[in-house]
Design a protein around this motif. Sequence first.
Motif, PDB file in Angstrom:
ATOM      1  N   LYS A 186      -8.571  -7.776 -24.868  1.00  0.00           N
ATOM      2  CA  LYS A 186      -9.401  -6.568 -24.789  1.00  0.00           C
ATOM      3  C   LYS A 186      -9.662  -5.995 -26.188  1.00  0.00           C
ATOM      4  CE  LYS A 186      -8.060  -5.269 -20.093  1.00  0.00           C
ATOM      5  NZ  LYS A 186      -7.535  -4.201 -19.210  1.00  0.00           N
ATOM      6  N   THR A 187     -10.106  -6.918 -27.054  1.00  0.00           N
ATOM      7  CA  THR A 187     -10.373  -6.561 -28.444  1.00  0.00           C
ATOM      8  C   THR A 187     -11.839  -6.798 -28.768  1.00  0.00           C
ATOM      9  OG1 THR A 187      -8.126  -7.096 -29.160  1.00  0.00           O
ATOM     10  CG2 THR A 187      -9.827  -7.081 -30.858  1.00  0.00           C
ATOM     11  N   ALA A 188     -12.459  -5.816 -29.395  1.00  0.00           N
ATOM     12  CA  ALA A 188     -13.841  -5.944 -29.879  1.00  0.00           C
ATOM     13  C   ALA A 188     -13.807  -6.001 -31.401  1.00  0.00           C
ATOM     14  CB  ALA A 188     -14.688  -4.762 -29.421  1.00  0.00           C
ATOM     15  N   SER A 189     -14.560  -6.917 -31.975  1.00  0.00           N
ATOM     16  CA  SER A 189     -14.596  -7.036 -33.437  1.00  0.00           C
ATOM     17  C   SER A 189     -16.031  -7.259 -33.892  1.00  0.00           C
ATOM     18  CB  SER A 189     -13.701  -8.187 -33.908  1.00  0.00           C
ATOM     19  OG  SER A 189     -14.139  -9.418 -33.375  1.00  0.00           O
ATOM     20  N   PHE A 190     -16.301  -6.880 -35.112  1.00  0.00           N
ATOM     21  CA  PHE A 190     -17.630  -7.107 -35.689  1.00  0.00           C
ATOM     22  C   PHE A 190     -17.509  -7.191 -37.200  1.00  0.00           C
ATOM     23  CE2 PHE A 190     -17.133  -2.534 -35.717  1.00  0.00           C
ATOM     24  CZ  PHE A 190     -17.722  -2.120 -36.904  1.00  0.00           C
ATOM     25  N   ASN A 191     -18.483  -7.850 -37.815  1.00  0.00           N
ATOM     26  CA  ASN A 191     -18.545  -7.983 -39.275  1.00  0.00           C
ATOM     27  C   ASN A 191     -19.675  -7.128 -39.805  1.00  0.00           C
ATOM     28  OD1 ASN A 191     -16.651 -10.211 -40.343  1.00  0.00           O
ATOM     29  ND2 ASN A 191     -17.512 -11.094 -38.467  1.00  0.00           N
ATOM     30  N   TYR A 192     -19.430  -6.523 -40.946  1.00  0.00           N
ATOM     31  CA  TYR A 192     -20.490  -5.743 -41.577  1.00  0.00           C
ATOM     32  C   TYR A 192     -20.240  -5.683 -43.078  1.00  0.00           C
ATOM     33  CZ  TYR A 192     -24.028  -2.143 -42.268  1.00  0.00           C
ATOM     34  OH  TYR A 192     -25.139  -1.460 -42.673  1.00  0.00           O
ATOM     35  N   TYR A 239     -13.923  -5.781 -38.651  1.00  0.00           N
ATOM     36  CA  TYR A 239     -13.281  -4.636 -38.013  1.00  0.00           C
ATOM     37  C   TYR A 239     -12.949  -5.002 -36.567  1.00  0.00           C
ATOM     38  CZ  TYR A 239     -15.475  -2.456 -42.036  1.00  0.00           C
ATOM     39  OH  TYR A 239     -15.873  -2.163 -43.316  1.00  0.00           O
ATOM     40  N   SER A 240     -11.741  -4.651 -36.137  1.00  0.00           N
ATOM     41  CA  SER A 240     -11.309  -4.973 -34.777  1.00  0.00           C
ATOM     42  C   SER A 240     -10.693  -3.751 -34.114  1.00  0.00           C
ATOM     43  CB  SER A 240     -10.291  -6.118 -34.791  1.00  0.00           C
ATOM     44  OG  SER A 240     -10.868  -7.301 -35.303  1.00  0.00           O
ATOM     45  N   PHE A 241     -11.098  -3.495 -32.833  1.00  0.00           N
ATOM     46  CA  PHE A 241     -10.541  -2.411 -32.038  1.00  0.00           C
ATOM     47  C   PHE A 241      -9.945  -3.019 -30.772  1.00  0.00           C
ATOM     48  CE2 PHE A 241     -14.033  -0.631 -34.458  1.00  0.00           C
ATOM     49  CZ  PHE A 241     -13.549   0.590 -34.901  1.00  0.00           C
ATOM     50  N   THR A 242      -8.789  -2.536 -30.363  1.00  0.00           N
ATOM     51  CA  THR A 242      -8.153  -3.000 -29.134  1.00  0.00           C
ATOM     52  C   THR A 242      -7.985  -1.824 -28.185  1.00  0.00           C
ATOM     53  OG1 THR A 242      -6.961  -4.747 -30.309  1.00  0.00           O
ATOM     54  CG2 THR A 242      -6.128  -4.127 -28.136  1.00  0.00           C
ATOM     55  N   PRO A 265      -3.991   2.531 -30.779  1.00  0.00           N
ATOM     56  CA  PRO A 265      -4.541   3.397 -31.836  1.00  0.00           C
ATOM     57  C   PRO A 265      -4.786   2.613 -33.126  1.00  0.00           C
ATOM     58  CG  PRO A 265      -2.618   4.394 -30.806  1.00  0.00           C
ATOM     59  CD  PRO A 265      -2.660   2.965 -30.345  1.00  0.00           C
ATOM     60  N   GLY A 266      -5.741   3.067 -33.898  1.00  0.00           N
ATOM     61  CA  GLY A 266      -5.992   2.475 -35.210  1.00  0.00           C
ATOM     62  C   GLY A 266      -7.047   1.390 -35.167  1.00  0.00           C
ATOM     63  N   ILE A 267      -7.198   0.734 -36.296  1.00  0.00           N
ATOM     64  CA  ILE A 267      -8.209  -0.303 -36.471  1.00  0.00           C
ATOM     65  C   ILE A 267      -7.623  -1.390 -37.369  1.00  0.00           C
ATOM     66  CG2 ILE A 267      -9.188   0.949 -38.439  1.00  0.00           C
ATOM     67  CD1 ILE A 267     -11.881  -0.222 -37.853  1.00  0.00           C
ATOM     68  N   ILE A 268      -8.007  -2.644 -37.105  1.00  0.00           N
ATOM     69  CA  ILE A 268      -7.622  -3.752 -37.980  1.00  0.00           C
ATOM     70  C   ILE A 268      -8.815  -4.033 -38.889  1.00  0.00           C
ATOM     71  CG2 ILE A 268      -6.841  -6.136 -38.136  1.00  0.00           C
ATOM     72  CD1 ILE A 268      -4.828  -4.324 -36.817  1.00  0.00           C
ATOM     73  N   PRO A 274     -12.726   6.199 -31.547  1.00  0.00           N
ATOM     74  CA  PRO A 274     -12.649   7.515 -32.219  1.00  0.00           C
ATOM     75  C   PRO A 274     -13.459   7.512 -33.508  1.00  0.00           C
ATOM     76  CG  PRO A 274     -10.573   6.339 -32.406  1.00  0.00           C
ATOM     77  CD  PRO A 274     -11.446   5.498 -31.544  1.00  0.00           C
ATOM     78  N   PRO A 275     -14.126   8.617 -33.816  1.00  0.00           N
ATOM     79  CA  PRO A 275     -14.973   8.666 -35.018  1.00  0.00           C
ATOM     80  C   PRO A 275     -14.191   8.612 -36.317  1.00  0.00           C
ATOM     81  CG  PRO A 275     -14.811  10.834 -34.006  1.00  0.00           C
ATOM     82  CD  PRO A 275     -14.159   9.877 -33.064  1.00  0.00           C
ATOM     83  N   ARG A 276     -12.876   8.794 -36.253  1.00  0.00           N
ATOM     84  CA  ARG A 276     -12.100   8.827 -37.495  1.00  0.00           C
ATOM     85  C   ARG A 276     -12.093   7.483 -38.213  1.00  0.00           C
ATOM     86  NH1 ARG A 276      -6.372  11.488 -36.590  1.00  0.00           N
ATOM     87  NH2 ARG A 276      -6.315  11.055 -38.828  1.00  0.00           N
ATOM     88  N   PHE A 277     -12.494   6.408 -37.529  1.00  0.00           N
ATOM     89  CA  PHE A 277     -12.536   5.118 -38.217  1.00  0.00           C
ATOM     90  C   PHE A 277     -13.578   5.121 -39.325  1.00  0.00           C
ATOM     91  CE2 PHE A 277     -16.178   4.172 -35.519  1.00  0.00           C
ATOM     92  CZ  PHE A 277     -16.938   3.314 -36.299  1.00  0.00           C
ATOM     93  N   ASN A 278     -14.476   6.108 -39.292  1.00  0.00           N
ATOM     94  CA  ASN A 278     -15.477   6.223 -40.361  1.00  0.00           C
ATOM     95  C   ASN A 278     -14.824   6.309 -41.733  1.00  0.00           C
ATOM     96  OD1 ASN A 278     -17.904   6.935 -41.793  1.00  0.00           O
ATOM     97  ND2 ASN A 278     -17.179   9.041 -41.729  1.00  0.00           N
ATOM     98  N   GLY A 279     -13.641   6.937 -41.794  1.00  0.00           N
ATOM     99  CA  GLY A 279     -12.953   7.054 -43.078  1.00  0.00           C
ATOM    100  C   GLY A 279     -12.610   5.713 -43.677  1.00  0.00           C
TER     101      GLY A 279
END
Length: 737
Positions: free
Chosen positions: A649-655, A660-663, A667-670, A694-699
């Motif tokens: 149940k992990t979503a990831s994308f490249n930019y 970036y990966s979210f599970t 909490p948090g981001i890889i 959560p929008p805090r990953f923007n940081g």
Amino acid sequence: MMEFIKEIFMQNAFSSLKLSAVIILLFVLTKPITKRYTAGFRYYSWLAVMLIFLIPFAGLGIDYTINISPAVTDGIHNIQTRLEEKAPEYSVSEEYMDYERVETSNSEKVEYVPVTKTASAKKKVDVTAILAVIWLAGAFGYFALHYGRYVYFSHELNRLSNVVNDASIYDSLCAESKKLKISKPLKIRHSQLIDTPMLVGLLKPRIILPQLDYTDRELQLLLRHELFHFKRKDILYQLITLIFVSLHWFNPIVHLMAKAIEIDGETSCDEKTLEGRDYEEKIFYGDMLIKFLKTQTQKKSYMTTTFFGGKKGMKKRLTLIADKMARKKGTAALVIVMIIAVIMSIGAAAMDNEYFNSVFEGDTSYLADFVKTEKKSVEDDRFKLTLEQYLVAENQAMLIYSFEAKTPDAVEELNSDRFWDMDTIMFGPTDYEKASCGGGGGYGTGGFAKKHNTENKIYCVFASDRIENEEKIDFYLTTNKIKGSPKIIIPMDYNMETKTVVCGDITVKYNPISITVIMPATDTKEDCEFCYYRRNDLYFRMKNGEIKTYTQLYDHSGGHTDVDENHNETSYTSRGWAREIIEPDEIKSVIAEDTEYPVDNPSKSKPVTIDEHMKPFIIDAYVQDHLWIPLRAFCEGLGSEIKWDGDTKTASFNYRGSNYSFTVGKPGIIMDGEECDFGDEAPFIDEQGRMIVPPRFNGYMNHTYIAVDAHGYEMTIGHDEDGGGILNPDAKWHIIP
């Protein structure tokens, strides 16, 4: 004045360290160079090195930098810090102004009257100043000794020499001068004071011959040798060498270089003298050198040439004379040597420019021409404030300063939260009627420069981008932590070029560290009553042809609205600091509202189409306690594809080169394989099957220069029974790539 001397001393010390590496490199390359190139190549290589390493003194305070190993720079700073910390202390009495409460006859009225008080403070001996004075005295002493020796020797030569009256000698001199295209033959004198021919005199050069009997063949070769010295301006070369060695008198490697210059100078003249001659002539010339070897007694003096040149160089000269191998002049190779010396000397004078490596990302070596290193300090018995370095542009200033605690209680305060308050550090003009320092400034606690910080000393940055100072009056830096709040005066002459590009009704001003965008006030709000996004309609075409967004290059630091006398909004000014140093020629054109304006000639504008994925876009927010971000809509706007792993149940994308990966539920981001924690908030799947993050990953996304801002002034609609705001279900996110 002492600060000025200390600054030059530190530049020279660092320069000498780097210079040693260059000299050793050239010594190591001597053998392969000798096989391939002439002695003249080596001779002028030394001159190139000296001239390049004298460049910092042409500016008397200009710093040069390059990426230098942290182990080297940190080691130097540690040595300097230890010297400062272990320096002996001495006590001084200082006067400062204070106010005492005085009760008047009217018991309800209290007055405060100024009184002068005296406090005892301990100060450390300035070790750097002592070393600077020793260096300066040594430099002047070395130069005075050797130049004085030359003046005395030249005077004695004039006194104890006679004009040559032999017509055959003058005929030979004229013949050789004509061959070398020297229009005016030199004067020749005989002297019993010397035992080898030499060229003497900078302004009035003359050839001095010992009173010996010469054959016509010997005389021709001797005169030709000295005339080559004259034609090449070798006396001036000697003066440059004397100045250079004086500046580096403490460095034994520089003295070895001076000896090599002497030998290579004579050897290169040997080569020129024997150019085109047969092998027999070369053997005769070698025998003549040996003849002078047997009679040589006097010591070599700067600003003179000697035909013999010393016993140590004799073997080298005789070997090259007897060698039949043809060698190249090596003009192209000499250029390469100069380039190498330039690269190595660039870092010689200001290793501690690394402070700005902690402020900006990327290579900060371009700042070297602009950074000012002051090392000005004010202090009392508890604290010491030092202005380390600063940059000044048209409307910006960035200061690196340090706070040092000198007593145990001051150390405790320095490391506590109570140290920083409104007036801990203040920066402003010495005349508030002629200049101002508006918003956009602030102080840091040294977190950007942790590698420099110690328990009792921290390094901080102060950045201001709203300075109005057309008359370039001085500013000051001060603190309320030091008795009397003494000021450090900062000259505000800026030398960083600020380019101005007019893009229709938008004016863009930028320099290597910042940008200012001025636009009509009526166009700044558009669909957003709260935020000003017009600045993000700007794009920049770089010199490699790539188009970058505003947020890729700059970190927005604020803005203000300008009004006229009737309080009508006239324009809006947006400001930002460069994320990395942007050299003036890096940006080739500015793009505003799908029109491209070349920096060199904005009038030659043309339409351009920007990739939609680079433009700002709006997505609906997910409202639950606060605003969350639907990940798929976010990535679609950026043009990035999401990869879903149903098992984890992990979503990831490249930019932009990062992953970036979210599970769900975690909490948090890889980010690029590293776990980043930003609280207890965890991604989840909403009722529509979307992943909400959560929008805090923007940081953390700021590392790839993406700004995420809430869109719309009406973020709340009324209040709940507890008085809290009710979030607007129609709230949106404004995503700015």
